[in-house]
Design a protein around this motif. Structure first.
Motif, PDB file in Angstrom:
ATOM      1  N   LYS A 159       0.855  -1.189   0.000  1.00  0.00           N
ATOM      2  CA  LYS A 159       0.000   0.000   0.000  1.00  0.00           C
ATOM      3  C   LYS A 159       0.888   1.235   0.000  1.00  0.00           C
ATOM      4  O   LYS A 159       1.869   1.299   0.754  1.00  0.00           O
ATOM      5  CB  LYS A 159      -0.867  -0.043   1.261  1.00  0.00           C
ATOM      6  N   THR A 160       0.570   2.198  -0.844  1.00  0.00           N
ATOM      7  CA  THR A 160       1.343   3.437  -0.834  1.00  0.00           C
ATOM      8  C   THR A 160       0.848   4.336   0.297  1.00  0.00           C
ATOM      9  O   THR A 160      -0.259   4.163   0.805  1.00  0.00           O
ATOM     10  CB  THR A 160       1.213   4.215  -2.162  1.00  0.00           C
ATOM     11  N   ALA A 161       1.665   5.316   0.645  1.00  0.00           N
ATOM     12  CA  ALA A 161       1.280   6.266   1.688  1.00  0.00           C
ATOM     13  C   ALA A 161       0.062   7.077   1.255  1.00  0.00           C
ATOM     14  O   ALA A 161      -0.639   7.657   2.088  1.00  0.00           O
ATOM     15  CB  ALA A 161       2.452   7.184   2.002  1.00  0.00           C
ATOM     16  N   ARG A 162      -0.190   7.119  -0.057  1.00  0.00           N
ATOM     17  CA  ARG A 162      -1.335   7.896  -0.553  1.00  0.00           C
ATOM     18  C   ARG A 162      -2.584   7.042  -0.708  1.00  0.00           C
ATOM     19  O   ARG A 162      -3.614   7.528  -1.166  1.00  0.00           O
ATOM     20  CB  ARG A 162      -0.966   8.555  -1.876  1.00  0.00           C
ATOM     21  N   GLY A 163      -2.457   5.752  -0.402  1.00  0.00           N
ATOM     22  CA  GLY A 163      -3.666   4.935  -0.286  1.00  0.00           C
ATOM     23  C   GLY A 163      -3.892   3.883  -1.351  1.00  0.00           C
ATOM     24  O   GLY A 163      -4.809   3.071  -1.211  1.00  0.00           O
ATOM     25  N   GLU A 190       8.708   7.917  -0.785  1.00  0.00           N
ATOM     26  CA  GLU A 190       7.708   7.045  -0.160  1.00  0.00           C
ATOM     27  C   GLU A 190       8.222   6.596   1.208  1.00  0.00           C
ATOM     28  O   GLU A 190       9.338   6.087   1.308  1.00  0.00           O
ATOM     29  CB  GLU A 190       7.506   5.829  -1.083  1.00  0.00           C
ATOM     30  N   PRO A 191       7.409   6.787   2.240  1.00  0.00           N
ATOM     31  CA  PRO A 191       7.808   6.211   3.531  1.00  0.00           C
ATOM     32  C   PRO A 191       7.757   4.690   3.447  1.00  0.00           C
ATOM     33  O   PRO A 191       6.916   4.138   2.744  1.00  0.00           O
ATOM     34  CB  PRO A 191       6.743   6.735   4.506  1.00  0.00           C
ATOM     35  N   LEU A 192       8.676   4.045   4.117  1.00  0.00           N
ATOM     36  CA  LEU A 192       8.749   2.589   4.044  1.00  0.00           C
ATOM     37  C   LEU A 192       9.244   2.078   5.379  1.00  0.00           C
ATOM     38  O   LEU A 192      10.289   2.505   5.863  1.00  0.00           O
ATOM     39  CB  LEU A 192       9.713   2.203   2.913  1.00  0.00           C
ATOM     40  N   SER A 193       8.485   1.171   5.958  1.00  0.00           N
ATOM     41  CA  SER A 193       8.791   0.634   7.276  1.00  0.00           C
ATOM     42  C   SER A 193      10.271   0.282   7.403  1.00  0.00           C
ATOM     43  O   SER A 193      10.848  -0.395   6.564  1.00  0.00           O
ATOM     44  CB  SER A 193       7.931  -0.617   7.494  1.00  0.00           C
ATOM     45  N   ALA A 194      10.883   0.732   8.505  1.00  0.00           N
ATOM     46  CA  ALA A 194      12.330   0.530   8.703  1.00  0.00           C
ATOM     47  C   ALA A 194      12.680  -0.940   8.894  1.00  0.00           C
ATOM     48  O   ALA A 194      13.838  -1.317   8.741  1.00  0.00           O
ATOM     49  CB  ALA A 194      12.801   1.349   9.904  1.00  0.00           C
ATOM     50  N   ASP A 195      11.678  -1.794   9.192  1.00  0.00           N
ATOM     51  CA  ASP A 195      12.005  -3.213   9.378  1.00  0.00           C
ATOM     52  C   ASP A 195      11.915  -4.011   8.068  1.00  0.00           C
ATOM     53  O   ASP A 195      12.056  -5.233   8.074  1.00  0.00           O
ATOM     54  CB  ASP A 195      11.144  -3.846  10.479  1.00  0.00           C
ATOM     55  N   HIS A 196      11.688  -3.321   6.959  1.00  0.00           N
ATOM     56  CA  HIS A 196      11.686  -3.984   5.653  1.00  0.00           C
ATOM     57  C   HIS A 196      13.052  -3.861   4.985  1.00  0.00           C
ATOM     58  O   HIS A 196      13.698  -2.811   5.082  1.00  0.00           O
ATOM     59  CB  HIS A 196      10.648  -3.341   4.726  1.00  0.00           C
ATOM     60  N   GLY A 225      16.725   3.100   6.980  1.00  0.00           N
ATOM     61  CA  GLY A 225      15.996   4.364   6.944  1.00  0.00           C
ATOM     62  C   GLY A 225      14.514   4.092   6.974  1.00  0.00           C
ATOM     63  O   GLY A 225      14.092   2.930   6.996  1.00  0.00           O
ATOM     64  N   ASP A 226      13.727   5.162   6.993  1.00  0.00           N
ATOM     65  CA  ASP A 226      12.270   4.980   6.999  1.00  0.00           C
ATOM     66  C   ASP A 226      11.602   5.585   5.765  1.00  0.00           C
ATOM     67  O   ASP A 226      10.383   5.619   5.669  1.00  0.00           O
ATOM     68  CB  ASP A 226      11.664   5.554   8.288  1.00  0.00           C
ATOM     69  N   THR A 227      12.437   6.075   4.835  1.00  0.00           N
ATOM     70  CA  THR A 227      11.902   6.709   3.630  1.00  0.00           C
ATOM     71  C   THR A 227      12.771   6.342   2.433  1.00  0.00           C
ATOM     72  O   THR A 227      13.995   6.270   2.546  1.00  0.00           O
ATOM     73  CB  THR A 227      11.913   8.248   3.786  1.00  0.00           C
ATOM     74  N   VAL A 228      12.097   6.100   1.311  1.00  0.00           N
ATOM     75  CA  VAL A 228      12.817   5.884   0.058  1.00  0.00           C
ATOM     76  C   VAL A 228      12.676   7.158  -0.768  1.00  0.00           C
ATOM     77  O   VAL A 228      11.571   7.680  -0.910  1.00  0.00           O
ATOM     78  CB  VAL A 228      12.219   4.685  -0.707  1.00  0.00           C
ATOM     79  N   ARG A 237      12.580   4.080 -15.388  1.00  0.00           N
ATOM     80  CA  ARG A 237      11.595   3.119 -14.890  1.00  0.00           C
ATOM     81  C   ARG A 237      12.329   2.162 -13.961  1.00  0.00           C
ATOM     82  O   ARG A 237      13.436   1.718 -14.269  1.00  0.00           O
ATOM     83  CB  ARG A 237      10.937   2.334 -16.037  1.00  0.00           C
ATOM     84  N   PHE A 238      11.703   1.875 -12.841  1.00  0.00           N
ATOM     85  CA  PHE A 238      12.342   0.974 -11.876  1.00  0.00           C
ATOM     86  C   PHE A 238      11.299   0.270 -11.025  1.00  0.00           C
ATOM     87  O   PHE A 238      10.174   0.753 -10.875  1.00  0.00           O
ATOM     88  CB  PHE A 238      13.344   1.732 -10.978  1.00  0.00           C
ATOM     89  N   LEU A 239      11.690  -0.880 -10.489  1.00  0.00           N
ATOM     90  CA  LEU A 239      10.862  -1.568  -9.495  1.00  0.00           C
ATOM     91  C   LEU A 239      11.372  -1.198  -8.116  1.00  0.00           C
ATOM     92  O   LEU A 239      12.588  -1.144  -7.892  1.00  0.00           O
ATOM     93  CB  LEU A 239      10.963  -3.090  -9.642  1.00  0.00           C
ATOM     94  N   LEU A 240      10.458  -0.962  -7.196  1.00  0.00           N
ATOM     95  CA  LEU A 240      10.795  -0.887  -5.774  1.00  0.00           C
ATOM     96  C   LEU A 240      10.243  -2.158  -5.136  1.00  0.00           C
ATOM     97  O   LEU A 240       9.035  -2.424  -5.206  1.00  0.00           O
ATOM     98  CB  LEU A 240      10.166   0.345  -5.118  1.00  0.00           C
ATOM     99  N   LEU A 241      11.150  -2.941  -4.559  1.00  0.00           N
ATOM    100  CA  LEU A 241      10.777  -4.213  -3.934  1.00  0.00           C
ATOM    101  C   LEU A 241      11.193  -4.182  -2.477  1.00  0.00           C
ATOM    102  O   LEU A 241      12.331  -3.806  -2.162  1.00  0.00           O
ATOM    103  CB  LEU A 241      11.499  -5.374  -4.634  1.00  0.00           C
ATOM    104  N   ALA A 242      10.285  -4.555  -1.598  1.00  0.00           N
ATOM    105  CA  ALA A 242      10.624  -4.556  -0.173  1.00  0.00           C
ATOM    106  C   ALA A 242       9.842  -5.656   0.532  1.00  0.00           C
ATOM    107  O   ALA A 242       8.778  -6.082   0.075  1.00  0.00           O
ATOM    108  CB  ALA A 242      10.322  -3.201   0.451  1.00  0.00           C
ATOM    109  N   GLY A 243      10.408  -6.127   1.640  1.00  0.00           N
ATOM    110  CA  GLY A 243       9.722  -7.154   2.420  1.00  0.00           C
ATOM    111  C   GLY A 243      10.433  -7.354   3.742  1.00  0.00           C
ATOM    112  O   GLY A 243      11.588  -6.953   3.911  1.00  0.00           O
ATOM    113  N   LYS A 244       9.724  -7.984   4.680  1.00  0.00           N
ATOM    114  CA  LYS A 244      10.330  -8.277   5.978  1.00  0.00           C
ATOM    115  C   LYS A 244      11.322  -9.430   5.830  1.00  0.00           C
ATOM    116  O   LYS A 244      10.956 -10.496   5.335  1.00  0.00           O
ATOM    117  CB  LYS A 244       9.247  -8.709   6.978  1.00  0.00           C
TER     118      LYS A 244
END
Ligand code: MN
Length: 276
Positions: A159-163, A190-196, A225-228, A237-244
């Protein structure tokens, strides 16, 4: 706010896989072996049929998930349970191999461009032997968020910060899979959880992150960090991939990814004995 810097950047490694499909490996190389919870990322892009036509005939998987995202073209998959489907331009297939699947992934085209990604996502030990399953969505089910500066974000999962919320649900690693287009000069933040754990895969143009530049085809593994914050220095063009991160031992033998050597031997035995 702490912007995530680039901890490590790599260039994609040209290789081939399946029955001779040419591709560029961005993760799963000697230089970048894995990035918990991600195991591998391949990018395929060719308008020459000979580069992709042989596809990926029957092969097994156990212990993780394969995620196929088609930017352009059509790929048909069939598995040993009789299930089949078509992944078309802009579509996604998030497949949980779990305890085991044997499938083929073959181009449904003999000419034209075929372009996309396959990502391998690890599973925690409690899910490695789970039932196989699919989440499949066509392009029209994937929300596209439009931002200032001409930035667009296709939200496959997370989910993005904008919904905007992507259609794929995965409780194991709480994944983010965004496909971002940014014109030169635009900034994606984009904010992104620091534990990802977070990475980007640049497949067009060039971007800058905290003063460091990465160009296509390349990957950048981000630090704490907590923001990308990603600035396009050329149309990008790029993919942003994140996960715990899963934080368990990874023992991989080709298409089997388990926690121990014994489990790998079991996987090979099960496959050879027809127990998939
Ligand atoms: Mn496969």
């Amino acid at each position: 706010m702490t912007v995530r810097p680039i901890a490590k950047a790599v260039k994609g490694m040209p290789t081939s896989d399946g029955a001779g499909v040419r591709l560029t490996r961005l993760l799963g190389t000697p230089e970048a072996q894995n990035f918990d919870p991600f195991l591998m990322l391949d990018h395929f892009d060719s308008a020459e049929a000979s580069d992709y036509i042989a596809g990926f005939p029957d092969h097994p998987h156990r212990g993780f998930e394969t995620v196929t995202y088609m930017l352009e073209g059509k790929m048909r998959h069939r598995d040993n349970t009789g299930r089949e489907g078509l992944i078309e331009t802009g579509g996604i297939q998030w497949m949980r191999a779990g305890r085991g699947i044997i499938h083929s992934e073959l181009p449904e085209q003999t000419e034209g461009r075929m372009r996309g990604f396959q990502l391998w996502v690890n599973l925690p030990s409690r899910l490695k032997m789970s039932e196989p399953g699919y989440q499949e969505f066509d392009a029209d089910k994937i929300p596209v968020e439009t931002r200032e500066g001409g930035v667009t974000v296709k939200v496959v999962t997370g989910k993005t910060a904008r919904g905007a919320r992507g259609p794929v649900e995965d409780s194991a690693i709480d994944p983010i899979y965004f496909d971002v287009t940014a014109p030169a000069g635009a900034v994606f933040e984009e904010p992104l959880s620091a534990d990802h754990a977070a990475m980007i895969a640049i497949y067009e143009g060039e971007v800058k992150v905290e003063g460091r530049t990465v160009a296509a085809l390349g990957a950048a593994f981000l630090g704490f960090g907590d923001t990308v914050r990603i600035e396009a220095t050329r149309d990008a063009r790029f993919l942003l991939l994140a996960g715990k991160p899963i934080r368990e031992p990874v023992v991989q033998y080709g298409p089997f990814v388990m926690n121990t050597r014994e489990e790998i031997i079991q996987a090979v035995n099960d496959f050879q004995a027809g127990r998939f």
